[in-house]
Design an enzyme around this catalytic site. Structure first.
Site, mmCIF file in Angstrom:
data_model
loop_
_atom_site.group_PDB
_atom_site.id
_atom_site.type_symbol
_atom_site.label_atom_id
_atom_site.label_comp_id
_atom_site.label_asym_id
_atom_site.label_seq_id
_atom_site.Cartn_x
_atom_site.Cartn_y
_atom_site.Cartn_z
ATOM 1 N N SER A 226 0.842 -1.199 0.000
ATOM 2 C CA SER A 226 0.000 0.000 0.000
ATOM 3 C C SER A 226 0.883 1.257 0.000
ATOM 4 O O SER A 226 1.716 1.401 -0.893
ATOM 5 C CB SER A 226 -0.957 -0.039 1.198
ATOM 6 N N ASP A 333 -8.229 -2.829 -7.203
ATOM 7 C CA ASP A 333 -7.697 -2.553 -5.878
ATOM 8 C C ASP A 333 -8.713 -1.788 -5.034
ATOM 9 O O ASP A 333 -9.246 -0.745 -5.445
ATOM 10 C CB ASP A 333 -6.404 -1.741 -5.995
ATOM 11 N N HIS A 382 -6.846 -5.813 -1.479
ATOM 12 C CA HIS A 382 -5.793 -4.824 -1.243
ATOM 13 C C HIS A 382 -4.730 -5.462 -0.362
ATOM 14 O O HIS A 382 -5.038 -6.025 0.688
ATOM 15 C CB HIS A 382 -6.371 -3.585 -0.559
#
Length: 497
Positions: A226, A333, A382
């Site tokens: 991330s 995502d 994610h």
């Protein structure tokens, strides 16, 4: 030394001698296939992999040590599995609130491979939303409540059955406490309520690791998920340059970007820029880079002078990087959809939202098509590399750990190939070892190996057809648009084709 310990030492010594001389160990067999890995069903055993990963005996030594520990009943092998917290010696490099920055480490004596992981966790870009973040997510802005140890999972796991390629590396986890996508270089002052020193934290950690064995490393893999994945893109070349200036230019620095390849696309529905969730990606970064005093890779800065915010978006910064980078990115995502104002809260999506989601997958594919080393499943999710299911997801029959091993081998065979040029990639990829993997099916979760999705209201697991129907997917209409019978389309969805 007791009789059992002495006998064990002799056994290990004989094994090493036989392997070093190229002979087959007694009672076993040596397979020369690069993909060979001896496995045992017993949880107390450790595999011996004779693949020349590093071109030296370090990997074998570590495996033999683990084998010896598994045979010795008084072993303390389970006592040092966790990573232990160390605060930085340089107290001027801090978290947002001025508390000491630090890292977790599990050393693997004898290994010359290092994995340094950057944690993710969004960011803040103004005093107001940083104040709110400090109240609700203080762990991401302060070290005051960090635990003394962390257990590694996924690619940070020390267990070979969960992490077949990197389990015996030196593991380092750097907690995210700078809220600046690992880009800041600004201390806390009387005028600044918060420090933003993410880039400096990475530099200080690397300097300290040089005193713990990194100076003798062969490979340093800078990984992150991330915001940590974006942080890899922003810092991998800077880490390589730091090692070079310190006289350790022989260390091969590489990057692994997980779920950090964001797009600067238009939101589905434009909203006022109040916080991280509501603000358009470009506007949030524009405000943030000024607030943080953010720094970006030099070659990218020169390519986007005056608009350095462009360097936070993968497809723009990637071509400017010198270090080889492997990209892992879900085609749908969840974090990207969130900042694009597509909120999947359990209600069926509208037709316009559905088209937007499909177009997002197309846009991501287009930015990834020329990336030589990448893994992009058509899943709605994610982050993945530290998840315990990271070995289960496949693209075209290849798992992520296998793709990473192929990438490692391609760089081992062609150490001068930086790996970020698609034109040089095919010559360096070992036969039968794919590392450019992207799903072609067009819908979220059309890949049957995607992580499980649960109904947000009932908590029940949903298969792909239930999930798409739940989102408002019209099988009859989509089949008509594709020129297919509805039954054939359903079969394709079930099989992920």
């Amino acid at each position: 030394m007791g009789g059992g310990t002495f006998a064990l030492a002799m056994l290990v010594t004989l094994l090493l001698v036989e392997v070093a001389e190229g002979r087959r160990p007694r009672g076993g067999r040596m397979n020369s296939s690069p993909s060979y890995r001896a496995r045992s069903e017993s949880p107390e055993s450790f595999p011996l992999d004779f693949t020349p990963v590093e071109g030296n005996m370090d990997t074998l030594m570590r495996q033999v040590q683990n084998l010896a520990q598994s045979l010795y009943p008084c072993s303390t092998r389970r006592l040092d599995q966790d990573m232990k917290l160390r605060f930085l010696d340089n107290s001027t490099v801090t978290c947002n609130d001025g508390s000491s920055a630090g890292y977790y480490i599990k050393e693997s004596k004898g290994s010359r491979r290092w994995l340094v992981f950057l944690e993710g966790g969004w960011y803040c870009f103004s005093k107001e939303n940083c104040d709110s973040r400090y109240e609700t997510m203080r762990r991401l802005m302060s070290s005051s409540r960090w635990p003394s140890t962390r257990t590694g999972t996924g690619i940070l796991s020390p267990q070979p059955e969960e992490n077949p390629h990197w389990w015996n590396a030196n593991m380092v986890f750097i907690p995210y406490c700078s809220s600046d996508v690992w880009s800041g270089a600004s201390p806390k002052t009387d005028q600044n309520d918060y420090a933003f020193m993410g880039s400096l934290i990475i530099q200080e950690v690397v300097k300290e690791l040089l005193t713990k064995g990194l100076d003798n490393a062969k490979v340093l893999l800078l990984a992150g998920s991330s915001a940590g994945g974006t942080g890899v893109l922003l810092n991998v070349d800077r880490v390589a340059e730091l090692l070079k200036t310190r006289g350790h230019g022989s260390v091969q620095v590489r990057g692994l970007v997980d779920s950090g390849w964001f797009l600067d696309n238009k939101q589905y529905r434009r909203t006022d820029c109040v916080d991280t969730i509501s603000c358009a990606p470009t506007e949030a970064i524009k405000r943030g880079i000024r607030y943080w005093g953010g720094v970006v890779p030099e070659r990218c800065r020169l390519a986007h002078t005056g608009e350095e915010w462009n360097c936070f978006f993968g497809y723009k910064v990637y071509p400017t990087l010198k270090s080889p980078v492997f990209v892992v990115q879900w085609l749908f995502d969840e974090a990207q959809l969130t900042v694009d104002n597509i909120h999947l809260t359990g209600q069926p999506v509208q037709e316009g939202q559905w088209r937007y989601i499909q177009n997002l997958g197309i846009e991501l594919r287009n930015t990834l098509k020329d990336i030589p080393a990448m893994f992009a499943p058509a899943c709605l999710s994610h982050e993945v590399i530290t998840r315990n299911y990271w070995m289960d997801v496949q693209v075209k029959g290849t798992s992520l750990p296998r793709a990473l091993q192929c990438w490692d081998r391609s760089l081992h065979h062609s150490p001068r190939n930086h790996g970020n040029s698609s034109s040089s990639s095919p010559r360096s990829v070992p036969r039968g070892c794919p590392l450019h993997l992207i799903d072609s099916c067009p819908w979220p979760h059309c890949n049957p190996t995607c992580p499980t999705i649960r109904d947000q209201l009932t908590g029940r697991e949903m298969n792909v057809i239930q999930f798409l129907t739940h989102m408002g997917f019209d099988v009859q209409r989509m089949a008509q648009q594709q020129g297919l019978e509805p039954s054939k389309l359903l079969g394709m969805l079930n099989s992920g084709t």
